[in-house]
Design a protein around this motif. Sequence first.
Motif, short mmCIF file in Angstrom:
data_model
loop_
_atom_site.label_atom_id
_atom_site.label_comp_id
_atom_site.label_asym_id
_atom_site.label_seq_id
_atom_site.Cartn_x
_atom_site.Cartn_y
_atom_site.Cartn_z
N THR A 1 -6.18 -3.09 -6.25
CA THR A 1 -7.25 -2.11 -6.26
C THR A 1 -6.59 -0.77 -6.58
OG1 THR A 1 -7.03 -1.48 -3.93
CG2 THR A 1 -8.38 -3.41 -4.42
N GLU A 2 -7.30 0.31 -6.38
CA GLU A 2 -6.70 1.61 -6.65
C GLU A 2 -5.56 1.94 -5.68
OE1 GLU A 2 -9.46 4.79 -6.88
OE2 GLU A 2 -10.59 3.94 -8.56
N LYS A 3 -5.57 1.29 -4.49
CA LYS A 3 -4.59 1.66 -3.47
C LYS A 3 -3.77 0.50 -2.94
CE LYS A 3 -7.25 5.66 -1.83
NZ LYS A 3 -7.84 6.33 -0.65
N ILE A 4 -4.08 -0.71 -3.35
CA ILE A 4 -3.38 -1.89 -2.82
C ILE A 4 -2.94 -2.79 -3.95
CG2 ILE A 4 -3.73 -4.05 -1.52
CD1 ILE A 4 -5.46 -2.56 0.41
N GLY A 5 -1.73 -3.32 -3.84
CA GLY A 5 -1.24 -4.36 -4.73
C GLY A 5 -0.99 -5.62 -3.93
N SER B 1 0.87 -1.18 0.00
CA SER B 1 0.00 0.00 0.00
C SER B 1 0.90 1.22 0.00
CB SER B 1 -0.92 0.00 1.22
OG SER B 1 -1.66 1.20 1.28
N GLN B 2 1.11 1.78 -1.19
CA GLN B 2 2.00 2.93 -1.32
C GLN B 2 1.41 3.93 -2.29
OE1 GLN B 2 6.02 1.85 -2.20
NE2 GLN B 2 6.17 0.38 -0.54
N THR B 3 1.78 5.16 -2.14
CA THR B 3 1.31 6.19 -3.06
C THR B 3 2.04 6.07 -4.39
OG1 THR B 3 2.99 7.80 -2.40
CG2 THR B 3 0.94 7.74 -1.10
N LEU B 4 1.46 6.67 -5.41
CA LEU B 4 2.12 6.69 -6.71
C LEU B 4 3.47 7.38 -6.62
CD1 LEU B 4 2.23 6.27 -9.76
CD2 LEU B 4 0.85 8.35 -10.03
N SER B 5 3.54 8.45 -5.87
CA SER B 5 4.80 9.17 -5.73
C SER B 5 5.89 8.29 -5.13
CB SER B 5 4.59 10.42 -4.86
OG SER B 5 5.80 11.11 -4.66
N GLU B 6 5.54 7.55 -4.08
CA GLU B 6 6.52 6.65 -3.45
C GLU B 6 7.01 5.60 -4.44
OE1 GLU B 6 5.49 6.17 1.23
OE2 GLU B 6 3.94 5.49 -0.16
N LEU B 7 6.08 5.01 -5.16
CA LEU B 7 6.44 3.94 -6.10
C LEU B 7 7.27 4.46 -7.26
CD1 LEU B 7 3.00 2.13 -6.03
CD2 LEU B 7 5.16 1.13 -5.29
N LYS B 8 6.92 5.62 -7.77
CA LYS B 8 7.69 6.20 -8.88
C LYS B 8 9.11 6.51 -8.43
CE LYS B 8 5.84 9.10 -11.81
NZ LYS B 8 5.08 10.25 -12.36
N ASP B 9 9.26 7.05 -7.23
CA ASP B 9 10.60 7.35 -6.73
C ASP B 9 11.44 6.10 -6.56
OD1 ASP B 9 9.94 10.02 -6.64
OD2 ASP B 9 9.57 10.07 -4.47
N ASN B 10 10.78 4.97 -6.30
CA ASN B 10 11.48 3.72 -6.00
C ASN B 10 11.55 2.77 -7.20
OD1 ASN B 10 12.74 1.92 -4.10
ND2 ASN B 10 10.81 0.82 -3.87
N ARG B 11 10.97 3.14 -8.34
CA ARG B 11 10.76 2.18 -9.44
C ARG B 11 12.04 1.61 -10.01
NH1 ARG B 11 10.01 7.24 -11.68
NH2 ARG B 11 10.83 7.65 -13.79
N SER C 1 -1.60 1.47 -10.71
CA SER C 1 -1.95 0.05 -10.73
C SER C 1 -0.76 -0.81 -11.17
CB SER C 1 -3.13 -0.18 -11.69
OG SER C 1 -4.29 0.44 -11.20
N TYR C 2 -0.07 -0.36 -12.20
CA TYR C 2 1.07 -1.12 -12.72
C TYR C 2 2.16 -1.24 -11.66
CZ TYR C 2 4.80 -2.55 -15.92
OH TYR C 2 5.83 -3.23 -16.55
N LEU C 3 2.50 -0.14 -11.03
CA LEU C 3 3.59 -0.16 -10.06
C LEU C 3 3.21 -0.94 -8.80
CD1 LEU C 3 4.98 3.48 -10.36
CD2 LEU C 3 5.95 1.38 -11.31
N LEU C 4 1.96 -0.82 -8.36
CA LEU C 4 1.52 -1.60 -7.20
C LEU C 4 1.67 -3.09 -7.46
CD1 LEU C 4 -1.74 0.27 -6.10
CD2 LEU C 4 0.27 -0.09 -4.67
N GLY C 5 1.18 -3.53 -8.64
CA GLY C 5 1.26 -4.94 -8.97
C GLY C 5 2.67 -5.44 -9.13
N GLU D 1 -2.30 8.63 -14.44
CA GLU D 1 -1.77 8.27 -13.13
C GLU D 1 -2.41 7.00 -12.57
OE1 GLU D 1 -1.97 11.55 -10.45
OE2 GLU D 1 -0.21 12.55 -11.37
N ARG D 2 -3.69 6.79 -12.85
CA ARG D 2 -4.34 5.59 -12.32
C ARG D 2 -3.70 4.32 -12.88
NH1 ARG D 2 -10.90 4.46 -12.21
NH2 ARG D 2 -10.78 2.39 -11.25
N ALA D 3 -3.41 4.31 -14.19
CA ALA D 3 -2.76 3.16 -14.81
C ALA D 3 -1.33 3.00 -14.29
CB ALA D 3 -2.75 3.31 -16.33
#
Length: 253
Positions: free
Chosen positions: A113-117, A25-35, A58-62, A53-55
């Motif tokens: 989901t929108e907020k959980i992978g 469960s991470q924000t898009l910003s967190e995931l992008k910084d860590n990608r 989802s991609y980064l969470l998964g 941003e929604r896509a």
Amino acid sequence: MPITVEKIVLQRANGQFPAAIAIVSQTLSELKDNRYSFLHPNELNFFAAFKFERAQHSYLLGRFAAKSAWSAFAENFAENNVMTAVEVTAGIFQQPVLYLPDGGNVQLSIAHTEKIGMAIVYPEGHPMGIDVELINPEQSETIREVVGLREQGKLHLIHSDVHKSLTLLWTIKEALSKVLKTGLMTPFELFEVENIQHLEDIVICDFINFPQYKSLSWLAGGYAWSIVLPRKSKMDLAVIRKLYWPDLAAQVS
């Protein structure tokens, strides 16, 4: 960076099978910084093509959930378990396929989901599937449309709250469809459940048309969660209960 990862040992009469599960469960910003620490070069290129941003989220969470589960799974026997060396691609039915640098018969199931992978990694010889859905009363009638009349009569056996019951049932069917690699192309009526049992907070179901499988389902943080696995495999339910984040509702609210 909220993440839970648990190793699993699946007990069979003829031996054991390892697996690992991760929930992110991470924000898009967190995931992008860590990608760059978890995406394969090909995945980085694929991600760059996303415009919305929604896509992206989802991609980064998964992918992060998948790589985290893989890292735990491979910890004891893989020489190279670097996340960026592993690639997750889509099969011809859009099912996730895990490609390892040294090969190997290991696969995975992903849900988000929108907020959980959420992801589970397992040996190809021991198929599994997972799903997670937000409990949203507005979606209940849509779910009810794919639930047969006989199964609607069983909803109270899953949970006394019809919205929770329908959402749990949806995750069970989705998880089984991922095991079978059919997705939404097969009528959900074929995935009808039976023999609904409760072991405290975990719901266990068999399937009328697929008696070789069973589902393990639970509620946590405003979400419904399910794992489908071979019926005769035994899994320590204490491992599942470790996935119940006490502060999950606050993290994803």
